[in-house]
Write an enzyme that holds these catalytic residues in place. Structure first.
Site, short mmCIF file in Angstrom:
data_model
loop_
_atom_site.label_atom_id
_atom_site.label_comp_id
_atom_site.label_asym_id
_atom_site.label_seq_id
_atom_site.Cartn_x
_atom_site.Cartn_y
_atom_site.Cartn_z
CB SER A 142 -19.43 73.22 -41.05
OG SER A 142 -20.76 73.71 -41.08
CD GLU B 91 44.01 95.02 -30.68
OE1 GLU B 91 44.22 95.53 -29.56
OE2 GLU B 91 43.53 95.65 -31.63
#
Length: 698
Positions: A369, A98
């Site tokens: 319960s 690059e």
């Protein structure tokens, strides 16, 4: 300065050829203007300060042991890794491909620019070949990829700003973490994981060269779509590396001929652990950072959570192995560390892909319960003891408004005689619960539930004792945690630490400050009473509510089950972990099948046993001011040597019974039998010794 300008003017005027003189004047003027423009431009650039390098990145979630459990992101996948954590071969391959002069130019490579401009003039097009790494990074951060002269000018402007304020390594690191590698992968770490299922610092030379080939044309050079194109460009890059003496001839040969082990489609699928748990983390993260969830998803945060992966997998496997895959029934489950409130496991439904609705925190259902421990803590606070007796028989309660309320016991069973609080908890007697609720006042029970951290709306009504008001699993688990930790206040949480993409620590969970909100003596007594639900029998007249799994448990646990027509609950704990499980249908239909009614307690029992497997036995500490005594459950008195059914119970010192049982007396006819079984008596004596230890053998 004035003398210099005067001298230049004299020299120009001395030139006899007018055309040459004016040409030189124009050149000098242009040069002067360029110098002024350059100085002004750089002054302006510096006045703006350093441009932001922020860029969207994946937010990563880790378990409490440091394993990645999932991530949050937008449409792209992004990670950030430091330059030293990127393979050096990949860095060299990228630079040579690059921008070979990256460390030598100021962000703009004028030789390449002039060459590209000449090519533009010849072809009347806009060629991108002159872009340096810094230019590409600037484009990734601030600009679009449109091919216009305006964008190029802006790109040059941002490039110079980046070069002015950041060193080359910072720019290279940023570029490698933002460049697009195709298939939604931004940055080298995302690309390495996607293409090779490994980190960016573990790449081979061959793999590094292949990845370096992709950004030039992510689709054209995709090894999944166009392998030959990718392979040819990879070989060109490898050839350049050997020409520049960056790799040896031998390394070049091996890299060129290396078989590239690309990921398979199944490996590229993101594996997420505990997705419902991660949803809770995201909401908590938004609260801590005070940011919208969408910004957090791509904020690049690294979040260490409280998830215990081993326990989570245990919970998931238990649910899958217990609940029929053909059933439409749903599950909400949560496990928590009672010492600090850390949520360690969560299941919010059978299948997250089908429903993201989290039934562990969003669904509010009647706990039945399993709500009673809050009631009975209030009772202990109001003078009850383990041996407080009330009549258990079918009862009509005439309320203040003139209405009549008749609670019923499971299967319509009543003792038809006085029973103790210990028995009432173990067999879940509803008449005892409603009588207690009315005696201590429902308003008092509501206030007590608030002390336990229950935040849902609760009506002060007689049926509150039976869990007819709706709550969620998280609230129940949090409330039971106060029993497990001796009454200390906790706030449930899922996040231990937050760092940004650079590793800077933004948040660490503060150490919990000890704040007692419940009486340790009463929490311990209630906890011990709650172990009674797993006694195989009590007083010989009925099976306790946990009898179906009692023989599967390897150690004592405290807990309480609960059921309504449409809900099945089991919440319980050891000193180390509290777990709650809810089972039911989303549309509130009745749970008809006996097998489905037992899902909650079966999931809970198997999960708890898995969590404690191979761990040493740990008991709850008896607080100061509490004494233990063996009680005859039938009478509530101190047991004498001839009471066959005895149970260790605890009392606040001074409230324990003082009289002994007078029902079970010595039977002389058994003397001969006892003499014939001395060894049996000896073993019984040893067992009795262990019975006196807290939670062992009771």
């Amino acid at each position: 300065m004035t003398k210099s300008i005067k001298w230049i003017k004299e020299q120009l005027m001395s030139i006899k050829d007018k055309r040459l003189r004016w040409l030189l004047i124009a050149a000098v003027s242009m040069t002067f203007l360029m110098v002024v423009f350059t100085v002004a431009s750089f002054t302006y650039l510096y006045s703006l300060g350093p441009p932001s390098l922020s860029n969207n990145q994946n937010t990563i979630y880790f378990s409490q042991s440091g394993e990645v459990i999932g991530e949050e992101h937008g449409p792209e996948s992004r990670y950030w890794v430091s330059l030293e954590d990127i393979d050096s071969d990949l860095i060299q391959a990228t630079l040579i491909t690059e921008d070979r002069r990256f460390y030598d130019h100021i962000g703009l490579d004028f030789k390449r620019i002039f060459g590209a401009a000449l090519e533009d003039f010849k072809t009347m097009s806009k060629v991108q070949g002159a872009s340096t790494i810094t230019q590409q990074y600037a484009r990734n951060l601030y600009l679009s990829h449109e091919k216009t002269w305006t964008r190029k000018i802006k790109e040059a402007f941002y490039t110079l700003r980046l070069e002015a304020f950041y060193d080359k390594d910072e720019l290279l690191e940023g570029y490698l973490n933002t460049i697009y590698y195709g298939h939604g992968a931004y940055g080298i770490e995302a690309a390495s994981r996607y293409y090779f299922n490994k980190s960016a610092n573990d790449l081979t030379i061959s793999e590094a060269a292949l990845l370096a080939a992709i950004p030039k044309g992510p689709s054209y050079y995709s090894p999944f779509y166009h392998y030959e194109n990718a392979k040819n460009r990879q070989e060109q890059i490898l050839a350049s590396l050997v020409q520049e003496d960056l790799i040896s001839d031998e390394e070049h040969f091996l890299a060129t001929n290396e078989y590239l082990q690309l990921t398979k489609p199944k490996e590229r699928q993101k594996i997420s652990v505990a997705p419902h748990f991660q949803d809770i983390v995201l909401q908590e993260l938004a609260g801590i950072l005070n940011e919208p969830t969408e910004e957090i998803r791509s904020g690049g945060y690294q979040v260490v959570t409280t998830l215990n992966i081993k326990n989570q997998r245990n919970l998931e496997e238990t649910v899958n192995n217990t609940i029929s895959s053909e059933s439409e029934i749903q599950v909400g489950a949560m496990a928590m560390n009672p010492d600090n409130g850390a949520i360690t496991s969560v299941i919010g439904g059978i299948d997250y892909n089908q429903s993201q609705y989290n039934r562990a925190v969003q669904a509010k259902r009647m706990p039945g319960s399993s709500f009673k421990p809050f009631l009975y803590y209030a009772a202990l606070e109001n003078g009850y003891t383990a041996t407080t007796t009330l009549m258990s028989k079918r009862t009509n309660f005439e309320l203040a408004d003139g209405t009549v309320y008749q609670p019923s016991n499971y299967n319509g069973y009543y003792a038809d005689e006085p029973i103790t609080l210990a028995e009432a908890i173990a067999v879940s007697d509803n008449v005892y619960a409603v009588k207690t609720n009315l005696f201590i006042k429902p308003e008092s029970v509501v206030e007590t539930a608030r002390q336990f951290g229950i935040k849902s709306k609760l009506s002060a009504i007689p049926s509150l004792a039976l869990g007819t008001e709706v709550v969620n699993v998280k609230e129940m688990v949090s409330g039971y945690s106060l029993l497990a930790n001796g009454g200390e206040k906790i706030e449930p949480y899922t996040i231990e630490k937050i760092s940004d993409i650079k590793g800077n620590v933004l948040y660490v969970r503060p150490k919990k400050e000890v704040e007692l909100v419940l009486d340790p003596k009463h929490t311990f007594i209630l906890t011990h009473l709650m172990t009674g639900m797993f006694d195989e029998s009590l007083n010989g007249y009925t099976r306790v509510t946990g009898a179906t799994i009692a023989d599967q448990l390897s150690r004592p646990y405290a807990g309480k089950s609960g059921s309504t027509n449409s809900d099945s609950w089991m919440v319980g704990f050891s000193p180390d972990i509290v777990t709650g499980v809810w089972i039911g249908y989303d549309d509130n239909r009745r749970i008809e099948k006996t097998e489905e009614q037992r899902y909650a307690i079966n999931v809970w029992g198997r999960f708890m046993e898995g969590v404690h497997k191979d761990k040493p036995l740990k008991t709850f500490d008896v607080p100061d001011g509490v004494v233990g005594a063996y009680i005859d459950p039938a009478t509530g008195d101190l047991a004498n040597p001839y009471c066959d059914d005895q149970r260790l119970m605890y009392f606040v010192k001074g409230t324990e019974p003082t009289t002994h049982c007078t029902i079970h007396l010595h039977d002389e006819s058994t003397d001969e039998v006892e003499k014939e079984e001395p060894e049996k008596q000896k073993k019984a004596g040893i067992g009795r010794f262990f019975d006196w230890l807290p939670f062992i053998g009771d």
